[in-house]
Every structure is written in C-alpha cells, then in structure tokens.
Write a protein that holds these residues in place. Structure first.
Motif, PDB file in Angstrom:
ATOM      1  N   VAL A  83       1.140  10.538 -11.772  1.00  0.00           N
ATOM      2  CA  VAL A  83       1.262   9.167 -11.258  1.00  0.00           C
ATOM      3  C   VAL A  83       0.161   8.293 -11.848  1.00  0.00           C
ATOM      4  N   LEU A  84      -1.038   8.840 -11.888  1.00  0.00           N
ATOM      5  CA  LEU A  84      -2.196   8.116 -12.416  1.00  0.00           C
ATOM      6  C   LEU A  84      -1.999   7.715 -13.869  1.00  0.00           C
ATOM      7  N   ILE A  85      -1.637   8.679 -14.693  1.00  0.00           N
ATOM      8  CA  ILE A  85      -1.505   8.432 -16.127  1.00  0.00           C
ATOM      9  C   ILE A  85      -0.392   7.422 -16.407  1.00  0.00           C
ATOM     10  N   SER A  86       0.713   7.556 -15.713  1.00  0.00           N
ATOM     11  CA  SER A  86       1.829   6.629 -15.907  1.00  0.00           C
ATOM     12  C   SER A  86       1.421   5.197 -15.597  1.00  0.00           C
ATOM     13  N   ARG A  87       0.752   5.013 -14.473  1.00  0.00           N
ATOM     14  CA  ARG A  87       0.359   3.654 -14.087  1.00  0.00           C
ATOM     15  C   ARG A  87      -0.758   3.136 -14.980  1.00  0.00           C
ATOM     16  N   LEU A  88      -1.681   3.996 -15.368  1.00  0.00           N
ATOM     17  CA  LEU A  88      -2.764   3.570 -16.244  1.00  0.00           C
ATOM     18  C   LEU A  88      -2.228   3.091 -17.585  1.00  0.00           C
ATOM     19  N   LYS A  89      -1.250   3.790 -18.137  1.00  0.00           N
ATOM     20  CA  LYS A  89      -0.666   3.373 -19.405  1.00  0.00           C
ATOM     21  C   LYS A  89      -0.055   1.985 -19.294  1.00  0.00           C
ATOM     22  N   THR A  90       0.638   1.726 -18.192  1.00  0.00           N
ATOM     23  CA  THR A  90       1.251   0.411 -17.982  1.00  0.00           C
ATOM     24  C   THR A  90       0.186  -0.676 -17.878  1.00  0.00           C
ATOM     25  N   LEU A  91      -0.835  -0.424 -17.086  1.00  0.00           N
ATOM     26  CA  LEU A  91      -1.870  -1.433 -16.890  1.00  0.00           C
ATOM     27  C   LEU A  91      -2.731  -1.615 -18.141  1.00  0.00           C
ATOM     28  N   GLU A  97       0.845  -1.199   0.000  1.00  0.00           N
ATOM     29  CA  GLU A  97       0.000   0.000   0.000  1.00  0.00           C
ATOM     30  C   GLU A  97       0.877   1.245   0.000  1.00  0.00           C
ATOM     31  N   PRO A  98       0.426   2.348  -0.586  1.00  0.00           N
ATOM     32  CA  PRO A  98      -0.898   2.559  -1.183  1.00  0.00           C
ATOM     33  C   PRO A  98      -0.998   2.144  -2.654  1.00  0.00           C
ATOM     34  N   SER A  99       0.097   1.556  -3.188  1.00  0.00           N
ATOM     35  CA  SER A  99       0.074   1.145  -4.597  1.00  0.00           C
ATOM     36  C   SER A  99      -1.022   0.119  -4.872  1.00  0.00           C
ATOM     37  N   ARG A 100      -1.285  -0.720  -3.894  1.00  0.00           N
ATOM     38  CA  ARG A 100      -2.323  -1.731  -4.065  1.00  0.00           C
ATOM     39  C   ARG A 100      -3.681  -1.084  -4.298  1.00  0.00           C
ATOM     40  N   MET A 101      -3.974  -0.041  -3.532  1.00  0.00           N
ATOM     41  CA  MET A 101      -5.247   0.647  -3.717  1.00  0.00           C
ATOM     42  C   MET A 101      -5.327   1.284  -5.098  1.00  0.00           C
ATOM     43  N   LEU A 102      -4.285   1.971  -5.495  1.00  0.00           N
ATOM     44  CA  LEU A 102      -4.273   2.613  -6.806  1.00  0.00           C
ATOM     45  C   LEU A 102      -4.497   1.590  -7.910  1.00  0.00           C
ATOM     46  N   ASP A 103      -3.731   0.509  -7.887  1.00  0.00           N
ATOM     47  CA  ASP A 103      -3.846  -0.505  -8.931  1.00  0.00           C
ATOM     48  C   ASP A 103      -5.220  -1.168  -8.925  1.00  0.00           C
ATOM     49  N   SER A 104      -5.786  -1.357  -7.740  1.00  0.00           N
ATOM     50  CA  SER A 104      -7.120  -1.952  -7.650  1.00  0.00           C
ATOM     51  C   SER A 104      -8.160  -1.069  -8.337  1.00  0.00           C
ATOM     52  N   PHE A 105      -8.068   0.236  -8.110  1.00  0.00           N
ATOM     53  CA  PHE A 105      -8.994   1.161  -8.765  1.00  0.00           C
ATOM     54  C   PHE A 105      -8.824   1.120 -10.286  1.00  0.00           C
ATOM     55  N   LEU A 106      -7.571   1.174 -10.738  1.00  0.00           N
ATOM     56  CA  LEU A 106      -7.315   1.255 -12.178  1.00  0.00           C
ATOM     57  C   LEU A 106      -7.654  -0.050 -12.897  1.00  0.00           C
ATOM     58  N   VAL A 107      -7.331  -1.176 -12.294  1.00  0.00           N
ATOM     59  CA  VAL A 107      -7.673  -2.458 -12.907  1.00  0.00           C
ATOM     60  C   VAL A 107      -9.192  -2.618 -12.983  1.00  0.00           C
ATOM     61  N   ALA A 108      -9.888  -2.270 -11.894  1.00  0.00           N
ATOM     62  CA  ALA A 108     -11.349  -2.340 -11.926  1.00  0.00           C
ATOM     63  C   ALA A 108     -11.912  -1.423 -13.007  1.00  0.00           C
ATOM     64  N   GLY A 109     -11.325  -0.230 -13.151  1.00  0.00           N
ATOM     65  CA  GLY A 109     -11.780   0.698 -14.180  1.00  0.00           C
ATOM     66  C   GLY A 109     -11.557   0.174 -15.583  1.00  0.00           C
ATOM     67  N   LEU A 110     -10.408  -0.462 -15.806  1.00  0.00           N
ATOM     68  CA  LEU A 110     -10.122  -1.034 -17.118  1.00  0.00           C
ATOM     69  C   LEU A 110     -11.094  -2.164 -17.458  1.00  0.00           C
ATOM     70  N   ILE A 111     -11.400  -2.996 -16.479  1.00  0.00           N
ATOM     71  CA  ILE A 111     -12.349  -4.081 -16.716  1.00  0.00           C
ATOM     72  C   ILE A 111     -13.727  -3.517 -17.038  1.00  0.00           C
ATOM     73  N   GLU A 112     -14.139  -2.490 -16.306  1.00  0.00           N
ATOM     74  CA  GLU A 112     -15.430  -1.855 -16.590  1.00  0.00           C
ATOM     75  C   GLU A 112     -15.434  -1.225 -17.983  1.00  0.00           C
ATOM     76  N   ALA A 113     -14.316  -0.607 -18.365  1.00  0.00           N
ATOM     77  CA  ALA A 113     -14.227   0.010 -19.685  1.00  0.00           C
ATOM     78  C   ALA A 113     -14.342  -1.037 -20.787  1.00  0.00           C
ATOM     79  N   ARG A 121      -6.984  10.908  -5.142  1.00  0.00           N
ATOM     80  CA  ARG A 121      -6.001  10.455  -4.158  1.00  0.00           C
ATOM     81  C   ARG A 121      -4.559  10.487  -4.649  1.00  0.00           C
ATOM     82  N   TRP A 122      -4.349  10.576  -5.958  1.00  0.00           N
ATOM     83  CA  TRP A 122      -2.988  10.563  -6.501  1.00  0.00           C
ATOM     84  C   TRP A 122      -2.794  11.689  -7.506  1.00  0.00           C
TER      85      TRP A 122
END
Length: 219
Positions: free
Chosen positions: A176-184, A112-128, A171-172
């Motif tokens: 940071v958000l865009i960088s991690r979102l691109k990776t995921l 944490e807090p990376s786990r929370m961030l990744d959980s949000f982004l992965v869930a968002g990608l699946i929803e998308a 929260r971020w």
C-alpha cells in the motif's frame, strides 16, 4: 549529491521521481538571500506541520514521541537561519510562496485513514526534496558561509524524511505504501515542472526539475 559534467545533470535521491535541474541551482545562487529567507519560512512551516499532526492525531500511539523532537529540530534550524539573516542585515521578510506545498496538500485525501497516510508521505517527499536542494547548495553555492549552513543542516533533514516514512511503514502494508508513494512522487515532480517567470521568485521549492524523469525505483 553529484553533478555530472558537461551536462550538469543532478543525481536524484530515492524518494524523488526526478532530480532538480541545474538551472534551479544557478537561479538559487544568483538570488541567495531570497532562497535563505524562503528557507526560514520552510523550516517554520515544517515545525508547524509536525505540531499540527500531533494535535490532529492526539491519541495516536508513538506519534508525539517522534514528531515533537522533529518539530523542535525544525525550529532550531529556523533559528539558525534567522541568525544568519540578522548578521547580514535582513530578517524574516514576507515572500510570495511557491505553489509547491499548496499543490501537494491538495493531493492529500480527505477521509481517514488515507488522510494520515498521505500526510506522512507528502511531508516525507517535501523533506526529501529539501534535503536534495540543500545538498546542492552545500556543494555549489559560491558563498562559503551558506555552504557551511546548508551542510550543517543536511544530516537532520535526511533523518526527517526517514521519520515520516517510518511512521507510515509501521501502520500500513508495504504494498500500500509503495503504490501510494509512487503516485504522490509523480505529483511532486509535476509541482516543480515549468520555468521560473521572474528571477526574484526563486524559492527553495520553485520550479526546476529535469524534464525527463529518472527511473529510480521506489521499493
């Protein structure tokens, strides 16, 4: 969602690195009940994940207020799909799941807090991705009742991936958000690459993306 003749290439949406292939649409339309049953499982899992986050981050300000309504809405979708299945003499049968969700879950960092961030982004990608594919079925399913069902669910599905983005954005820092979102987003595309081994294994998130990834910007 548009399909461009004659190549039948499918337009992507903002969060996704590559659009769904037309072959997936054909596979899904050839096995509509398998996809519908899998969709019910997806709605159930989405409700469960939102609830899980609320319990994991019990005291996180502003989390329960948005995830509780989201979980309820996912369950409402679950019930709608069950109703249609029952009308057609089917129910929530066990299906072998695609590896899509499990593959993305492995990309969530443990600390944490990376786990929370990744959980949000992965869930968002699946929803998308779910929104993108339901839009395709809403437009191209030969079954009018299925077209109506998927079209009815689209607005809330679009709102769901927005919920997860807003949770992360509040929260971020955006950089940071865009960088991690691109990776995921790259990992999300990889999870859908390849071909379907058996026609009966088509699922809402079974393989089927265009091989050449689009250059849609995420910013």
């Amino acid at each position: 969602m548009t399909v461009n003749s004659p190549q039948k290439s499918v337009a992507s949406i903002r969060w996704l690195k590559a659009p769904t292939s037309w072959s997936w649409v054909e596979q899904a339309n050839a096995r509509p009940m398998e996809v519908l049953i899998d969709h019910a499982h997806c709605e159930r899992k989405a409700a469960g994940f939102a609830t899980q986050l609320m319990f994991r981050y019990l005291c996180e300000p502003g989390l329960g207020e948005v995830l509780s309504p989201l979980a309820r809405e996912e369950l409402e979708h679950f019930e709608k799909v069950l109703t249609l299945l029952k009308q057609r003499g089917r129910y929530l049968e066990p299906l072998s799941a695609s590896q899509y969700g499990a593959t993305l879950s492995k990309r969530v960092r443990k600390e944490e807090p990376s786990r929370m961030l990744d959980s949000f982004l992965v869930a968002g990608l699946i929803e998308a991705r779910s929104h993108e594919r339901m839009a395709l079925l809403a437009e191209h399913s030969p079954d009018s009742e299925l077209r109506s069902l998927y079209a009815d669910l689209l607005a809330s599905e679009a709102r769901h991936f927005g919920v997860y983005w807003n949770l992360a954005e509040s929260r971020w820092p955006r950089s940071v958000l865009i960088s991690r979102l691109k990776t995921l987003a790259v990992e999300e595309t990889k999870a859908l690459e390849g071909t379907l081994e058996h026609a009966s294994h088509v699922r809402m998130h079974s393989p089927g993306v265009v091989e050449k990834r689009c250059n849609t910007a995420i910013d």
